[in-house]
Design a protein around this motif. Structure first.
Motif, PDB file in Angstrom:
ATOM      1  N   CYS A  70       0.971  -1.101   0.097  1.00 25.05           N
ATOM      2  CA  CYS A  70       0.413  -0.034   0.339  1.00 25.05           C
ATOM      3  C   CYS A  70       0.777   1.085  -0.279  1.00 25.05           C
ATOM      4  CB  CYS A  70      -0.857  -0.050   0.546  1.00 25.05           C
ATOM      5  SG  CYS A  70      -1.866   1.145   1.262  1.00 25.05           S
ATOM      6  N   CYS A  99       0.373   4.071   0.710  1.00 26.85           N
ATOM      7  CA  CYS A  99       0.154   5.076   2.484  1.00 26.85           C
ATOM      8  C   CYS A  99       0.726   3.928   3.968  1.00 26.85           C
ATOM      9  CB  CYS A  99      -1.123   5.262   2.279  1.00 26.85           C
ATOM     10  SG  CYS A  99      -2.611   4.117   3.596  1.00 26.85           S
ATOM     11  N   CYS A 100       0.031   3.136   4.115  1.00 26.58           N
ATOM     12  CA  CYS A 100       0.935   2.451   5.120  1.00 26.58           C
ATOM     13  C   CYS A 100       2.217   1.408   5.050  1.00 26.58           C
ATOM     14  CB  CYS A 100      -0.141   2.148   6.208  1.00 26.58           C
ATOM     15  SG  CYS A 100      -1.262   1.298   4.229  1.00 26.58           S
ATOM     16  N   CYS A 156      -5.193   0.019   1.188  1.00 24.98           N
ATOM     17  CA  CYS A 156      -5.686  -0.528   2.623  1.00 24.98           C
ATOM     18  C   CYS A 156      -7.243   0.524   2.533  1.00 24.98           C
ATOM     19  CB  CYS A 156      -5.381   0.051   4.199  1.00 24.98           C
ATOM     20  SG  CYS A 156      -4.594   1.883   3.940  1.00 24.98           S
ATOM     21  N   HIS A 195      -6.310   4.149   2.031  1.00 27.26           N
ATOM     22  CA  HIS A 195      -5.917   4.315   0.842  1.00 27.26           C
ATOM     23  C   HIS A 195      -6.879   4.756  -0.298  1.00 27.26           C
ATOM     24  CE1 HIS A 195      -3.176   5.437  -1.886  1.00 27.26           C
ATOM     25  NE2 HIS A 195      -2.494   4.733  -2.482  1.00 27.26           N
TER      26      HIS A 195
HETATM   27 ZN   LIG Z   1      -2.668   2.201   3.457  1.00 26.38          ZN
END
Ligand SMILES: [Zn+2]
Length: 116
Positions: free
Chosen positions: A18, A20-21, A53, A56
């Protein structure tokens, strides 16, 4: 650094995480078929979106039940005609294919093709 794990000749787990994370979950058949596509076209495949996720997925405007949330879809960019690439993706085993202006969405089922 476990996400540096190589999955196939040309793909690394990190490429599917992902944005973002950095969480990641990706279907092994999906990666296997993606490698088959890579071998068929013999040119670089850039994964622009693999696992997402929930947060996102919302950020990028994905549909609520997107296969990206389950690690069952990839978006790719390849420097070639995307209609041609879609045909090849179908021939190596991808069943869900979204053809966008500058990328392809690929997943495993159900069989469908759309243009976005
Ligand atoms: Zn994420």
């Amino acid at each position: 650094m476990i996400n540096d794990l190589r999955l196939t000749d040309n793909f690394n787990l990190k490429e599917f995480e992902c944005r973002c994370c950095k969480q990641v979950k990706i279907d092994s058949e999906l990666v296997f078929i993606l490698q088959r596509l890579r071998d068929t076209i013999n040119r670089p495949v850039i994964v622009t979106s693999g696992y997402r996720c929930v947060r996102h997925n919302k950020e990028v405007g994905g549909v609520e039940n997107s296969y990206h949330l389950q690690g069952l879809a990839v978006d790719i960019v390849v420097d070639m005609n995307l209609e041609r690439l879609a045909d090849l993706a179908r021939s190596v085993g991808f069943r869900g294919i979204g053809i966008y202006r500058n990328f392809l969405h690929l997943d495993l089922e159900p069989v469908r093709t759309w243009r976005g």
